[in-house]
Design a protein around this motif. Sequence first.
Motif, PDB file in Angstrom:
ATOM      1  N   SER A   1      26.121  38.265  38.609  1.00  0.00           N
ATOM      2  CA  SER A   1      27.497  38.698  38.376  1.00  0.00           C
ATOM      3  C   SER A   1      28.456  37.526  38.490  1.00  0.00           C
ATOM      4  N   PHE A   2      29.543  37.608  37.755  1.00  0.00           N
ATOM      5  CA  PHE A   2      30.631  36.630  37.837  1.00  0.00           C
ATOM      6  C   PHE A   2      31.737  37.269  38.671  1.00  0.00           C
ATOM      7  N   GLU A   3      31.931  36.763  39.893  1.00  0.00           N
ATOM      8  CA  GLU A   3      32.799  37.442  40.844  1.00  0.00           C
ATOM      9  C   GLU A   3      34.285  37.215  40.576  1.00  0.00           C
TER      10      GLU A   3
ATOM     11  N   TYR B   1      31.446  42.202  24.478  1.00  0.00           N
ATOM     12  CA  TYR B   1      31.221  43.619  24.789  1.00  0.00           C
ATOM     13  C   TYR B   1      30.157  43.722  25.872  1.00  0.00           C
ATOM     14  N   ARG B   2      30.329  44.722  26.748  1.00  0.00           N
ATOM     15  CA  ARG B   2      29.290  45.056  27.722  1.00  0.00           C
ATOM     16  C   ARG B   2      28.500  46.239  27.196  1.00  0.00           C
ATOM     17  N   ILE B   3      27.181  46.145  27.278  1.00  0.00           N
ATOM     18  CA  ILE B   3      26.298  47.205  26.784  1.00  0.00           C
ATOM     19  C   ILE B   3      25.767  47.987  27.983  1.00  0.00           C
TER      20      ILE B   3
ATOM     21  N   LEU C   1      32.551  40.190  35.734  1.00  0.00           N
ATOM     22  CA  LEU C   1      31.475  40.508  34.794  1.00  0.00           C
ATOM     23  C   LEU C   1      30.237  40.856  35.601  1.00  0.00           C
ATOM     24  N   GLN C   2      29.836  42.105  35.541  1.00  0.00           N
ATOM     25  CA  GLN C   2      28.648  42.522  36.273  1.00  0.00           C
ATOM     26  C   GLN C   2      27.390  42.009  35.583  1.00  0.00           C
ATOM     27  N   ALA C   3      26.351  41.838  36.373  1.00  0.00           N
ATOM     28  CA  ALA C   3      25.063  41.465  35.793  1.00  0.00           C
ATOM     29  C   ALA C   3      24.591  42.581  34.876  1.00  0.00           C
TER      30      ALA C   3
END
Length: 374
Positions: free
Chosen positions: A126-128, A199-201, A299-301
């Motif tokens: 993850s990007f904190e 985009y997040r999937i 950004l979550q893993a």
Amino acid sequence: MAVNYSAKEEADGHPSGGVGVPGGGAVGGGGAGAVKTRKPDNTAFKQQRLPAWQPILTAGTVLPAFFIIGLIFIPIGIGIFVTSNNIREYEIDYTGTEPSSPCNKCLNVSWDSPCTCTINFTLEHSFESNVFMYYGLSNFYQNHRRYVKSRDDSQLNGDNSSLHNPSKECEPYRTNEDKPIAPCGAIANSMFNDTLELYRIDNDTRTPITLIKKGIAWWTDKNVKFRNPTGDGNNLTALFQGTTKPVNWPKPVYMLDTEPDNNGFINEDFIVWMRTAALPTFRKLYRLIERKNNFQPTLQAGKYSLDIAYNYPVHSFDGRKRMILSTISWMGGKNPFLGIAYITVGSICFFLGVVLLFIHHKYGNRNTSADIPN
């Protein structure tokens, strides 16, 4: 009567016409002129009599200096190196030279025939904190002298006379079809114009990531160096009337954005591009992804996809294009060189200190004076 001097004799410090004598007169010259000399004035500065300090290098001064530098530099280097390694960074090369790349179909794109491609990827961690999205180019020499000079700063600063009469430094991108180009020059003409969307999937559902396009340029560039032309009203279409777009641009400068405070010469994408890079491989800030709250990472893993409007051709000069996601720290982006440099210098100094200490301990107390025979 004045005494004349030849150049050679003046350089030698003797007047022509005779030899000077202690009375101020001259033998054979018939005059009372003063004798010129190249001797410096009798001052402490010109005669080099000022007090001076010179360090005396002894084992008692050199050895502690080496050890102190080593003990200071090594911890600083370790701290900088660890901080740099804690920065999250993810990079995608979407040039499309590989046949298996989704962007291979867009490899031979031209300026006026856009192409789109999508690259799926996975973030393992993850990007904190806040995330910065960059675009990167390789083998693109923005530091070429003629390229760097090919601009008109007066035009970019909103000067109306330069708008319709650009500088000759902009040639051959000064005019087109007998109209002045705004903005003129090779830098503006080659502006990066790929469009990137993230985009997040999640469960086959694509959720767009909000990308902030403001705040990516330097404050001084946005508010001081770049300004739109002035005139009656804020209608940029009217203010830029009589000019034409750069040759390789698909649309004029007053249509870069729909928001008035990010359009024209003060468009931040344009401002970022106009700050030329020093090296052929570089990255420039494209968008910001702000952290919404402290309970969830920015950004979550997981799985993501990058949609690319492939407009910028690089294959012709063997260039490459990249998208970089990165966090930052107090020292900026990810760069382990500074930490490695500190550790290296500190280690060398500490090692030299140990070696010199050993030499001094083994040989320093010996009597080096030689016995003089009678």
